[in-house]
Design a protein around this motif. Sequence first.
Motif, mmCIF file in Angstrom:
data_model
loop_
_atom_site.group_PDB
_atom_site.id
_atom_site.type_symbol
_atom_site.label_atom_id
_atom_site.label_comp_id
_atom_site.label_asym_id
_atom_site.label_seq_id
_atom_site.Cartn_x
_atom_site.Cartn_y
_atom_site.Cartn_z
ATOM 1 N N LEU A 31 -7.118 43.234 10.007
ATOM 2 C CA LEU A 31 -7.859 43.090 11.265
ATOM 3 C C LEU A 31 -9.253 42.542 11.021
ATOM 4 C CD1 LEU A 31 -6.912 46.456 13.027
ATOM 5 C CD2 LEU A 31 -5.739 44.247 13.164
ATOM 6 N N CYS A 56 -11.377 44.446 19.377
ATOM 7 C CA CYS A 56 -10.742 45.236 18.323
ATOM 8 C C CYS A 56 -9.499 45.942 18.852
ATOM 9 C CB CYS A 56 -11.728 46.237 17.732
ATOM 10 S SG CYS A 56 -13.054 45.454 16.780
ATOM 11 N N SER A 110 -6.857 43.413 18.996
ATOM 12 C CA SER A 110 -6.398 42.972 17.675
ATOM 13 C C SER A 110 -5.276 43.850 17.140
ATOM 14 C CB SER A 110 -7.568 42.925 16.690
ATOM 15 O OG SER A 110 -8.012 44.220 16.317
#
Length: 217
Positions: free
Chosen positions: A150, A192, A195
């Motif tokens: 990530l 995030c 992701s």
Amino acid sequence: MLRAAATLAVAAALVTGCGSGDDWSQPHPTPTPVGTFGPGFVDPSSAPTPEATITPEPGSWNAVHPSKGYRVVLITAGDDAPTRTLVTAVEDWARAEHVDLRTLRAGDPVPTIVKAVEMGPDLIVSAGNDLVDPLAVVTASHLAQQFLVLGAEVAEPTHNVTAVDWTGGSFRGEGLGASSTYDAASFTSDRCAASIRAGVAAVLHDLTGIVIWLDQF
């Protein structure tokens, strides 16, 4: 004696994270995706080639979920703000999706990654730029294990390494340091969160060894 035993039990729970209590020693069904992609995740008539970069439409992964009890090891290194935001996103996703999540904090990355492989998870997720070069060392020797990176990329990934990245991330290791476009502020909570969901959706549908580019946030 009882108090000491209780203390050890609490400590063990903290190490294993928010899992179901299963020690992962029992047989585990092959994970399956629950749901399918929405329009625009990938061209259905042309599967992406290895190491290709795709730019899915925002939210096209939202209907894809892991089956309950999906086993994930999160490896994290560093205490910088981007890494903390990624870790929070993974933890929130795991709770929402009833994922059996275990977290390893990597003081010595290569042995930590090897330990994660030995645990036998369905997926290993990495958060933190310090893990990129160690991942490049380990992943090619464990091709049966799926990895998801990530906010960064392994420079020459094998088919079992999928990355989710964006312009402000794009750390690739190999001693080069951060990209000139690196921007810690680009690691927003929304990006995030997207992701981990987009990356897992791709892995569950066997779209691996690619880069998922999230510049739309």
